[in-house]
Scaffold this motif. Structure first.
Motif, PDB file in Angstrom:
ATOM      1  N   HIS A  93       0.858  -1.181   0.000  1.00 38.51           N
ATOM      2  CA  HIS A  93       0.000   0.000   0.000  1.00 38.51           C
ATOM      3  C   HIS A  93       0.896   1.233   0.000  1.00 38.51           C
ATOM      4  CE1 HIS A  93      -3.101  -2.629   2.361  1.00 38.51           C
ATOM      5  NE2 HIS A  93      -2.911  -3.048   1.119  1.00 38.51           N
ATOM      6  N   THR A  94       0.651   2.176  -0.897  1.00 40.85           N
ATOM      7  CA  THR A  94       1.491   3.368  -0.989  1.00 40.85           C
ATOM      8  C   THR A  94       0.636   4.623  -0.951  1.00 40.85           C
ATOM      9  OG1 THR A  94       1.432   3.387  -3.416  1.00 40.85           O
ATOM     10  CG2 THR A  94       3.189   2.105  -2.368  1.00 40.85           C
ATOM     11  N   GLY A  95       1.272   5.744  -0.583  1.00 39.43           N
ATOM     12  CA  GLY A  95       0.559   7.010  -0.560  1.00 39.43           C
ATOM     13  C   GLY A  95       1.417   8.108   0.007  1.00 39.43           C
ATOM     14  N   PRO A  96       0.895   9.332   0.020  1.00 38.39           N
ATOM     15  CA  PRO A  96       1.621  10.460   0.628  1.00 38.39           C
ATOM     16  C   PRO A  96       1.699  10.274   2.130  1.00 38.39           C
ATOM     17  CG  PRO A  96      -0.608  11.119   0.038  1.00 38.39           C
ATOM     18  CD  PRO A  96      -0.416   9.738  -0.520  1.00 38.39           C
ATOM     19  N   ALA A  99      -1.048  10.770   4.718  1.00 41.10           N
ATOM     20  CA  ALA A  99      -2.146   9.811   4.815  1.00 41.10           C
ATOM     21  C   ALA A  99      -1.788   8.595   5.646  1.00 41.10           C
ATOM     22  CB  ALA A  99      -2.577   9.375   3.415  1.00 41.10           C
ATOM     23  N   GLU A 103      -3.723   4.763   6.924  1.00 39.22           N
ATOM     24  CA  GLU A 103      -3.177   3.430   6.671  1.00 39.22           C
ATOM     25  C   GLU A 103      -3.103   2.629   7.967  1.00 39.22           C
ATOM     26  OE1 GLU A 103      -2.109   0.358   4.542  1.00 39.22           O
ATOM     27  OE2 GLU A 103      -2.241   2.286   3.529  1.00 39.22           O
ATOM     28  N   THR A 125       6.893   9.746   0.478  1.00 40.92           N
ATOM     29  CA  THR A 125       5.920   8.720   0.103  1.00 40.92           C
ATOM     30  C   THR A 125       6.160   7.472   0.942  1.00 40.92           C
ATOM     31  OG1 THR A 125       5.747   9.527  -2.175  1.00 40.92           O
ATOM     32  CG2 THR A 125       5.084   7.245  -1.771  1.00 40.92           C
ATOM     33  N   SER A 127       5.276   3.308   1.882  1.00 34.50           N
ATOM     34  CA  SER A 127       4.819   2.009   1.391  1.00 34.50           C
ATOM     35  C   SER A 127       4.659   1.084   2.590  1.00 34.50           C
ATOM     36  CB  SER A 127       5.815   1.399   0.404  1.00 34.50           C
ATOM     37  OG  SER A 127       5.949   2.201  -0.758  1.00 34.50           O
TER      38      SER A 127
END
Length: 242
Positions: A93-96, A99, A103, A125, A127
């Motif tokens: 799962h990845t994102g800024p 966020a 998660e 970022t 992960s």
């Protein structure tokens, strides 16, 4: 990440019941214990606590059907030996980085937060990998928790202590592409009725692999259930080898 399933864990964990003043070290998050730091671009192997429903001796994968590349194996006493590759594995799962709280706790919708002071030091970022292994076989009460019984389970996070007033878990793996600090607090309505959560996070993440701890304490204000969540570093729970 799996709060609802943790609520189903029976009190066979009474030997490690969690109290409201459960003491635990404010350890750093970065896997730099010992002579082999998990710096950006470095593959390392970690050994430490795992999910209690894993099967000893089973191999670890990123696919739920337990196929593909193996990333390690389950050890006795609910321990894991897990290889973290130089770059996050497939299906992470990845994102800024801003966020990251969502998660950690996907039950919270950011639109339902009345207070949110979480800040980040840069636009890194993240992960978050998910590793699977064969599920242990149980009988009686524990079998009834999963119907039909599952053949796989997530390797992490690991439950260190649990009870009626909350739980403490570790092994929340986070890979970031830059050094970053995540700090602040948010107060939100949860996605199920009459529940609210206050989450506090204060972690310094370094480029590469990091580990987080989460301590949840359950309470009530006579009208709804409340969750107090503290997110800190958990690297001290694992040993690191090259």
């Amino acid at each position: 990440m799996r709060r609802l399933s943790l609520l189903l864990i029976p009190l066979v964990l009474s030997a490690c019941q969690l109290g409201r003043d459960y003491p635990y070290p404010e350890a750093p998050a970065t896997l730099d214990y010992g002579p082999h730091p998990a710096a950006l671009g470095t593959a390392v192997t970690i050994t430490g606590p795992a999910d209690p429903y894993t099967k000893m001796g089973a191999e670890i994968y990123t696919e739920q059907n337990l196929t593909g590349e193996s990333y390690g194996e389950m050890l006795p006493r609910q321990q894991v030996r897990l290889r973290l590759p130089a770059t996050p594995p497939p299906r992470s799962h990845t994102g800024p980085i801003l966020a990251l709280p969502e998660e950690i706790d996907p039950l919270v919708n950011p639109r339902h937060c009345t207070v949110n002071t979480v800040t980040v030091s840069n636009d890194a970022t993240y992960s978050v990998p998910v590793f699977y292994t064969a599920a242990a076989k149980y009988t009686g009460q524990m079998t009834a928790q999963w119907s039909p019984p599952r053949t796989y389970t997530e390797v992490l996070p690991a439950l260190l202590a649990g009870g009626k007033v909350g739980f403490l878990r570790t092994g929340l793996l986070v890979h970031v592409d830059h050094d970053v600090t995540v700090k602040g607090e948010r107060e939100c309505e949860l996605e199920f009725q009459n529940s609210s959560e206050t989450l506090k996070i204060d972690v310094d993440l370094k480029a590469g692999w990091n580990v987080l701890r989460e301590q949840d304490v359950v309470g009530t204000d006579h009208t709804r259930d409340t969750w107090d969540v503290a997110v800190t570093g958990g690297a001290a729970d694992y040993t690191v080898t090259p």
